[in-house]
Write a protein that holds these residues in place. Sequence first.
Motif, PDB file in Angstrom:
ATOM      1  N   THR A  15      17.294   7.912   1.784  1.00 22.16           N
ATOM      2  CA  THR A  15      16.922   8.368   3.122  1.00 22.16           C
ATOM      3  C   THR A  15      17.640   7.615   4.226  1.00 22.16           C
ATOM      4  O   THR A  15      17.997   8.196   5.246  1.00 22.16           O
ATOM      5  N   ILE A  16      17.818   6.304   4.070  1.00 17.38           N
ATOM      6  CA  ILE A  16      18.552   5.519   5.058  1.00 17.38           C
ATOM      7  C   ILE A  16      19.509   4.592   4.321  1.00 17.38           C
ATOM      8  O   ILE A  16      19.234   4.165   3.197  1.00 17.38           O
ATOM      9  N   PRO A  17      20.648   4.244   4.938  1.00 14.18           N
ATOM     10  CA  PRO A  17      21.651   3.431   4.243  1.00 14.18           C
ATOM     11  C   PRO A  17      21.107   2.113   3.702  1.00 14.18           C
ATOM     12  O   PRO A  17      21.400   1.737   2.568  1.00 14.18           O
ATOM     13  N   GLU A  18      20.318   1.392   4.512  1.00 14.01           N
ATOM     14  CA  GLU A  18      19.826   0.083   4.076  1.00 14.01           C
ATOM     15  C   GLU A  18      19.018   0.195   2.795  1.00 14.01           C
ATOM     16  O   GLU A  18      19.131  -0.657   1.896  1.00 14.01           O
ATOM     17  N   SER A  19      18.191   1.237   2.688  1.00 16.88           N
ATOM     18  CA  SER A  19      17.370   1.391   1.494  1.00 16.88           C
ATOM     19  C   SER A  19      18.237   1.536   0.255  1.00 16.88           C
ATOM     20  O   SER A  19      17.984   0.905  -0.780  1.00 16.88           O
ATOM     21  N   TRP A  20      19.266   2.354   0.343  1.00 16.70           N
ATOM     22  CA  TRP A  20      20.115   2.568  -0.826  1.00 16.70           C
ATOM     23  C   TRP A  20      20.924   1.313  -1.141  1.00 16.70           C
ATOM     24  O   TRP A  20      21.069   0.925  -2.308  1.00 16.70           O
TER      25      TRP A  20
ATOM     26  N   GLU B 268       0.795  -1.232   0.000  1.00 17.89           N
ATOM     27  CA  GLU B 268       0.000   0.000   0.000  1.00 17.89           C
ATOM     28  C   GLU B 268       0.827   1.281   0.000  1.00 17.89           C
ATOM     29  O   GLU B 268       0.428   2.266  -0.620  1.00 17.89           O
ATOM     30  N   TYR B 269       1.983   1.318   0.679  1.00 17.55           N
ATOM     31  CA  TYR B 269       2.749   2.564   0.718  1.00 17.55           C
ATOM     32  C   TYR B 269       3.530   2.777  -0.570  1.00 17.55           C
ATOM     33  O   TYR B 269       3.599   3.908  -1.085  1.00 17.55           O
ATOM     34  N   LEU B 270       4.111   1.726  -1.123  1.00 17.05           N
ATOM     35  CA  LEU B 270       4.750   1.870  -2.426  1.00 17.05           C
ATOM     36  C   LEU B 270       3.727   2.250  -3.488  1.00 17.05           C
ATOM     37  O   LEU B 270       4.012   3.056  -4.378  1.00 17.05           O
ATOM     38  N   MET B 271       2.528   1.686  -3.373  1.00 19.61           N
ATOM     39  CA  MET B 271       1.502   2.012  -4.361  1.00 19.61           C
ATOM     40  C   MET B 271       1.038   3.458  -4.236  1.00 19.61           C
ATOM     41  O   MET B 271       0.574   4.048  -5.210  1.00 19.61           O
ATOM     42  N   ALA B 272       1.160   4.045  -3.037  1.00 19.29           N
ATOM     43  CA  ALA B 272       0.843   5.468  -2.906  1.00 19.29           C
ATOM     44  C   ALA B 272       1.755   6.287  -3.821  1.00 19.29           C
ATOM     45  O   ALA B 272       1.307   7.250  -4.471  1.00 19.29           O
ATOM     46  N   TYR B 273       3.023   5.886  -3.887  1.00 22.27           N
ATOM     47  CA  TYR B 273       3.959   6.572  -4.788  1.00 22.27           C
ATOM     48  C   TYR B 273       3.618   6.270  -6.246  1.00 22.27           C
ATOM     49  O   TYR B 273       3.729   7.145  -7.117  1.00 22.27           O
ATOM     50  N   GLY B 274       3.194   5.047  -6.508  1.00 24.68           N
ATOM     51  CA  GLY B 274       2.809   4.701  -7.868  1.00 24.68           C
ATOM     52  C   GLY B 274       1.565   5.423  -8.332  1.00 24.68           C
ATOM     53  O   GLY B 274       1.429   5.758  -9.507  1.00 24.68           O
TER      54      GLY B 274
ATOM     55  N   ALA C 297       9.107   3.321   1.973  1.00 25.88           N
ATOM     56  CA  ALA C 297       7.986   4.131   1.500  1.00 25.88           C
ATOM     57  C   ALA C 297       7.082   4.537   2.659  1.00 25.88           C
ATOM     58  O   ALA C 297       6.605   5.677   2.723  1.00 25.88           O
ATOM     59  N   LYS C 298       6.869   3.630   3.594  1.00 25.12           N
ATOM     60  CA  LYS C 298       6.034   3.941   4.759  1.00 25.12           C
ATOM     61  C   LYS C 298       6.669   5.047   5.591  1.00 25.12           C
ATOM     62  O   LYS C 298       5.982   5.983   6.040  1.00 25.12           O
ATOM     63  N   SER C 299       7.981   4.965   5.798  1.00 25.41           N
ATOM     64  CA  SER C 299       8.684   6.004   6.563  1.00 25.41           C
ATOM     65  C   SER C 299       8.590   7.357   5.863  1.00 25.41           C
ATOM     66  O   SER C 299       8.421   8.397   6.506  1.00 25.41           O
ATOM     67  N   LEU C 300       8.690   7.332   4.531  1.00 24.00           N
ATOM     68  CA  LEU C 300       8.612   8.577   3.779  1.00 24.00           C
ATOM     69  C   LEU C 300       7.216   9.197   3.856  1.00 24.00           C
ATOM     70  O   LEU C 300       7.073  10.414   4.007  1.00 24.00           O
ATOM     71  N   VAL C 301       6.186   8.356   3.752  1.00 24.64           N
ATOM     72  CA  VAL C 301       4.817   8.872   3.874  1.00 24.64           C
ATOM     73  C   VAL C 301       4.618   9.483   5.251  1.00 24.64           C
ATOM     74  O   VAL C 301       4.088  10.595   5.395  1.00 24.64           O
ATOM     75  N   MET C 302       5.050   8.769   6.291  1.00 23.99           N
ATOM     76  CA  MET C 302       4.907   9.287   7.653  1.00 23.99           C
ATOM     77  C   MET C 302       5.734  10.551   7.865  1.00 23.99           C
ATOM     78  O   MET C 302       5.301  11.511   8.507  1.00 23.99           O
ATOM     79  N   GLY C 303       6.947  10.563   7.305  1.00 20.12           N
ATOM     80  CA  GLY C 303       7.835  11.700   7.506  1.00 20.12           C
ATOM     81  C   GLY C 303       7.389  12.957   6.806  1.00 20.12           C
ATOM     82  O   GLY C 303       7.793  14.063   7.189  1.00 20.12           O
TER      83      GLY C 303
END
Length: 430
Positions: free
Chosen positions: A337-342, A321-327, A402-408
Amino acid sequence: MSVRNLNLLHPRDQIIMIINRIYQKGLTTTSGGNISIMDESGDMWVTPSGVDKGSLKPSDIMCVKADGTMVGPHKPSMEYPFHKAIYSERPDIKSVVHAHPPALVAFSIVRQIPNTNVIPQVKQVCGPIGYAKYAIPGSSDLGDSISEQFQKGFDSVIMENHGAVVGGKNVIKAYERFETLEFACRTLINSKIIGEPQFLTEEQIFGFNNQIPTDHPKMETVTHTSDEKELRQQIKDMVRRACDQGLMMSTYGTISVRWKGNDFLITPTDATRWDLQANDIVQVKGGLCEPNKVPSRSTWLHQKIYEMNPEINAIILTQPEYLMAYGVAHKKVDVRTIPESWIFLQDMENVPFGSHFLSNDTIPQKVSAANPGVIIENDSVLMTGNSLLQAFDRLEVAEFSAKSLVMGTSLGAFAPMNENEIDDLRKAFF
């Protein structure tokens, strides 16, 4: 309990199976919501009033007989009259699901109907959405308000300042409609946090449905080796895990794993994902699929990715659902945004709706070990890996990011890692 041979399960067992899933997925509360099934005798089986939804047993389910007699240890749900009214207006409907999931309630209290042209699958499963004016819960006025919408042909109805009610030809189809509608509402709400949702035209949806392959060449005989059987079990287990983790829904989600060469195993179409069995999975060998099975509608895309990318051994196509918000908002997920993501994703591009259409090579040419995933706007997220576990791990990381970005977004401007910090990660991990 399995949905296999649904017609052989007693209605009370079917209701327990679905109410457990609704409660465990956080789509209802201890006291909220109700489910009913109309059986072949005209008897209605319905959840009881005032009994904990988190611990219901088959013996708790009430029966309202065709003659109005009530059988069981409790009172039926106070809202069973509107279930009865729906069945009266729509004999084709055999199950009704009503509850108060947060996103659907949000639409009901701002008195809006979600636009299902947001994703083709949402429109296909939910259909057009009706709107029932407010009336006191349990009242005949509420029954009239809701049944009027079903009489008009709606299978999904927003209840003003209340929640939603959906119907289906059986309890599984009703649940799938209910779950998909809540997903659509969550996606629309989250997309508005980061931007504005973009909707598909009727022409785009028609084009999508029109290009889906329907005639897959079949092999005459099929061989199941030990390693192939092991892959089937891995896919089955991972699909269930994805459903439990909120990364797949009942109605959408595809996993494939390379078997040998460019041959692979893939999930079927039109199967309830959380009940998928190993023997449901389809072998695709030499471009031919197992007889008497229908593979995922995206089989051709998986085939092309494996042919063009020998380092990719697993593919997941789904709708978190959060990735789809971006889609849906046509926004890019910033993985810096965070090392693990990159480290896990490096980059995650958006591709336009239509890039996944038959014979379009955009996605097979774009994904690679360095760019393992893409967001297909208004459709899905595709993630790859050199193993199924790696693809799943990347998908989880992407969805958490994506969830962290939506919340942030509500907290202020993001401060992503700078180029020097990215270079340090590149030297340390690649």
